[in-house]
Design an enzyme around this catalytic site. Structure first.
Site, short mmCIF file in Angstrom:
data_model
loop_
_atom_site.label_atom_id
_atom_site.label_comp_id
_atom_site.label_asym_id
_atom_site.label_seq_id
_atom_site.Cartn_x
_atom_site.Cartn_y
_atom_site.Cartn_z
N ASN A 127 0.87 -1.18 0.00
CA ASN A 127 0.00 0.00 0.00
C ASN A 127 0.90 1.23 0.00
OD1 ASN A 127 -1.79 2.05 0.47
ND2 ASN A 127 -2.43 1.36 2.51
N LYS B 222 0.07 4.26 -0.23
CA LYS B 222 -0.59 5.42 0.41
C LYS B 222 -0.41 6.67 -0.47
CE LYS B 222 -0.13 3.13 4.84
NZ LYS B 222 0.02 3.21 6.28
N HIS C 65 -9.45 1.32 5.06
CA HIS C 65 -8.17 1.47 5.75
C HIS C 65 -8.36 2.38 6.97
CE1 HIS C 65 -4.02 2.50 6.64
NE2 HIS C 65 -3.67 1.43 5.96
N GLU D 61 -6.71 4.73 8.06
CA GLU D 61 -6.49 6.16 7.77
C GLU D 61 -7.73 6.79 7.14
OE1 GLU D 61 -2.86 5.46 5.63
OE2 GLU D 61 -1.90 4.87 7.52
N GLU E 263 -5.14 -4.87 10.55
CA GLU E 263 -4.13 -3.83 10.76
C GLU E 263 -4.37 -3.15 12.10
OE1 GLU E 263 -2.35 -2.68 6.67
OE2 GLU E 263 -3.84 -1.21 7.23
N GLY F 238 2.82 2.27 10.77
CA GLY F 238 3.76 3.37 10.61
C GLY F 238 4.48 3.74 11.90
N SER G 169 3.71 -2.22 10.13
CA SER G 169 5.18 -2.30 10.25
C SER G 169 5.74 -3.67 9.89
CB SER G 169 5.62 -1.89 11.66
OG SER G 169 5.21 -0.56 11.94
P1 13P Z 1 3.28 0.36 7.58
O1 13P Z 1 3.78 -0.95 6.98
O2 13P Z 1 4.02 1.54 7.07
O3 13P Z 1 3.20 0.26 9.06
O4 13P Z 1 1.78 0.53 7.04
C1 13P Z 1 0.89 -0.50 7.18
C2 13P Z 1 -0.36 -0.15 6.46
O5 13P Z 1 -1.11 0.71 6.88
C3 13P Z 1 -0.63 -0.86 5.21
O6 13P Z 1 -1.91 -0.57 4.73
#
Ligand code: 13P
Length: 258
Positions: free
Chosen positions: A9, A11, A96, A98, A168, A174, A214
């Site tokens: 992803n 983002k 997601h 976010e 997640e 992150g 992560s």
């Molecule tokens: P990270 O791998 O940067 O922690 O992000 C995970 C994520 O949100 C994938 O959709």
């Protein structure tokens, strides 16, 4: 064992020029027939066309990070599932954390979007996961069950082959902090049981459940070795060809050994 799915992803990173470069590097490293698992990348919508073009001669699929629930119309700034299909994508990430947190997506909207994606023949990567305070309060399973039930109420067992669930935990996204392999397995098994209870043993067994938060080459092998972990949804480590390729290699080594 399900095939593993390694999904990147990206983002809101990598515009068309940079995305094309990363896709070209991946295309060189992973030509058609070079892996047995499944690999997906999810660039920002504006970069999808360039990435689809670069990956045309590979087995890497392309996803979007969001869709609208309508086919077309006066929805400034949105993209629809017919457009996503026309652009050459087979997947859409939905719900997601976010999007839930920063764009106000609630369970009802996430359910509508997931239903639309699957009805139109795409595969939905449905994200679920608890926040830190919810885990601290021991509520992780009830939070995830509520998120799942909201969607499963609108789907049927026949949709199982077009649904991927990504667990997640918000506290691991992150942050560099990862769920332990045991925490991941526990939640993945719980998710699998919710799917089996809603549908059937066989439908619940075949839904791929990805871990996200992560994941990187240093922790992927242990996470991907867990019985109910069928792959990863990877943010940061998917933005570089080397680390993403390492993750694909780890997945390959696990499936060929197993
Ligand atoms: P990270 O791998 O940067 O922690 O992000 C995970 C994520 O949100 C994938 O959709």
């Amino acid at each position: 064992m399900n095939r593993l799915l390694i999904a990147g992803n990206w983002k809101m990173n990598l515009g068309p020029t940079e995305a094309k470069k990363l896709a070209a590097t991946l295309a060189k490293r992973w030509p058609s027939g070079s892996f047995t698992n499944q690999v997906v990348v999810s660039p920002p919508a504006l970069s999808v066309a360039a990435v689809v073009q670069e990956l045309a001669a590979t087995d890497i699929d392309v996803s979007v990070q969001n869709v609208h629930t309508e086919d077309s119309g006066a929805y400034t700034g949105e993209i629809s599932t017919p457009m996503v299909k026309d652009a050459g994508c087979r997947y859409a990430i939905i719900g997601h954390s976010e999007r839930r947190e920063y764009f106000g997506e609630d369970d009802v909207l996430v359910a509508q979007k997931t239903k639309k994606v699957i009805a139109d023949g795409l595969t939905a990567i449905l994200c679920v996961g608890e926040k830190l305070e919810q885990r601290k309060a021991g509520q992780q399973e009830s939070v995830v069950k509520k998120q799942l039930d909201a969607v499963l109420d609108h789907l049927s067992e026949d949709d199982a082959s077009h649904l991927v669930v990504a667990y997640e935990p918000v506290w691991a996204i992150g942050t560099g902090e990862t769920a332990s392999p045991q925490q991941a397995q526990e939640m993945h098994k719980f998710i699998r049981n919710v799917l089996k209870q809603s549908w059937s043993e066989s439908a619940g067994s075949k839904v791929q459940i990805l871990y996200g938060g992560s994941m990187k080459p240093a922790n992927a092998e242990e996470l991907l070795s867990q019985e109910d972990v069928d792959g990863g949804l990877i943010g940061g480590a998917s933005l570089k060809a080397d680390s993403f390729s390492e993750l694909i290699e780890i997945a390959e080594s696990l499936t060929t050994d197993g």
